[in-house]
Design an enzyme around this catalytic site. Structure first.
Site, short mmCIF file in Angstrom:
data_model
loop_
_atom_site.label_atom_id
_atom_site.label_comp_id
_atom_site.label_asym_id
_atom_site.label_seq_id
_atom_site.Cartn_x
_atom_site.Cartn_y
_atom_site.Cartn_z
N ASP A 58 15.63 -4.21 -3.05
CA ASP A 58 14.22 -3.91 -3.25
C ASP A 58 13.96 -2.56 -2.58
O ASP A 58 14.68 -2.16 -1.66
CB ASP A 58 13.38 -5.01 -2.61
CG ASP A 58 11.92 -4.66 -2.52
OD1 ASP A 58 11.31 -4.36 -3.57
OD2 ASP A 58 11.39 -4.64 -1.39
N SER B 112 13.04 -2.40 -8.45
CA SER B 112 11.72 -2.26 -7.83
C SER B 112 10.59 -2.39 -8.83
O SER B 112 10.75 -2.11 -10.02
CB SER B 112 11.62 -0.89 -7.14
OG SER B 112 10.33 -0.65 -6.64
N ASN B 113 9.44 -2.81 -8.31
CA ASN B 113 8.21 -2.79 -9.10
C ASN B 113 7.74 -1.36 -9.38
O ASN B 113 6.89 -1.14 -10.26
CB ASN B 113 7.08 -3.52 -8.34
CG ASN B 113 7.17 -5.03 -8.49
OD1 ASN B 113 7.77 -5.55 -9.42
ND2 ASN B 113 6.57 -5.74 -7.56
#
Length: 248
Positions: A9, A115-116
């Protein structure tokens, strides 16, 4: 277990989201702490709400919307230059001190970010921090138009890296993310940067809880979701030993 890929992340795991506090405090003296924490809480909340609503907007827009909410809810007046200066910090977040050395020590595995973050945000951040020299891939959920912890987001790892979930170790300091990855069949290591003991001490040391302590309580403790990470570590520096202990 054979680990062929280690996937991280980004926000809160490799990059310190608390490093925005300097710019928020500079822009709004006395309000930096609460802006930083409410902004991050709403940023995450908006990713989950938009995923449930099926009204996707990329992470750059979510980040702007959540900052606007934060400043407006606190009754703070701002101009475009101030707003842009604060937002720009997300392209220059501080790496955790052990991040680059940790990734460099595991170059015998495929290394990636999931990742977002939107592609433009991530590419700029990775380049600015120098991680482009050690990563094999930077994967954005934008390809699926849905945010973590949707299973569709984690499925991008196999699609991009061509490594099945059972041979991937996913690393996150965000408990909800660690749970989401585990529910999707990945091997997971959760970075517990704030222990319950530290939480208890922080609560005892102040008559009123500061914003950061409240953020810790809401976003750093393991969630009760019926799944648990495979490994619990306390910093990125522990990863090379953990990974090397797995069969290759």
């Amino acid at each position: 277990m054979t680990i062929k890929a280690v996937v991280f992340d980004a926000y809160g795991t490799l990059y310190d989201i608390q490093s925005v506090a300097d710019v928020t405090e500079d822009a709004f003296p006395g309000y930096g702490g609460i802006i930083t924490q409410v902004w991050r809480i709403k940023q995450l909340e908006y990713t989950w709400l938009r995923s449930l609503m099926r009204h996707y907007r990329d992470f750059s827009e979510v980040t702007r919307d959540s900052l606007a909410y934060t400043l407006d809810s606190l009754g703070l007046e701002y101009d475009d230059d101030t707003f842009t200066r604060i937002i720009d910090k997300y392209l220059h977040l501080d790496l955790y001190p052990d991040a680059l050395a940790t990734l460099s020590a595991m170059k015998d595995r495929k290394l990636a970010i999931l990742s977002n973050g939107s592609p433009d945000m991530l590419d700029t951040l990775v380049r600015n921090s120098g991680l482009d020299r050690v990563l094999d891939a930077v994967i954005s959920v934008d390809a699926r138009k849905i945010f973590k912890p949707s299973p569709e987001a984690y499925m991008l790892i196999e699609e991009v890296l061509h490594v099945p979930p059972g041979e991937v170790l996913f690393i996150s300091a965000n408990p909800w993310d660690a749970c989401g990855a585990k529910a999707c069949g990945l091997n997971v290591a959760w970075i517990e940067r704030v222990t319950p003991e530290a939480m208890a001490l922080a609560c005892l040391e102040s008559e009123t809880l500061p914003p950061l302590t409240m953020f810790w309580a809401l976003r750093t403790q393991m969630d009760e979701l019926g799944v648990m990470p495979d490994h619990r570590i306390h910093g990125l520096a522990e990863l090379p030993t953990l990974v090397s202990a797995q069969r290759s």
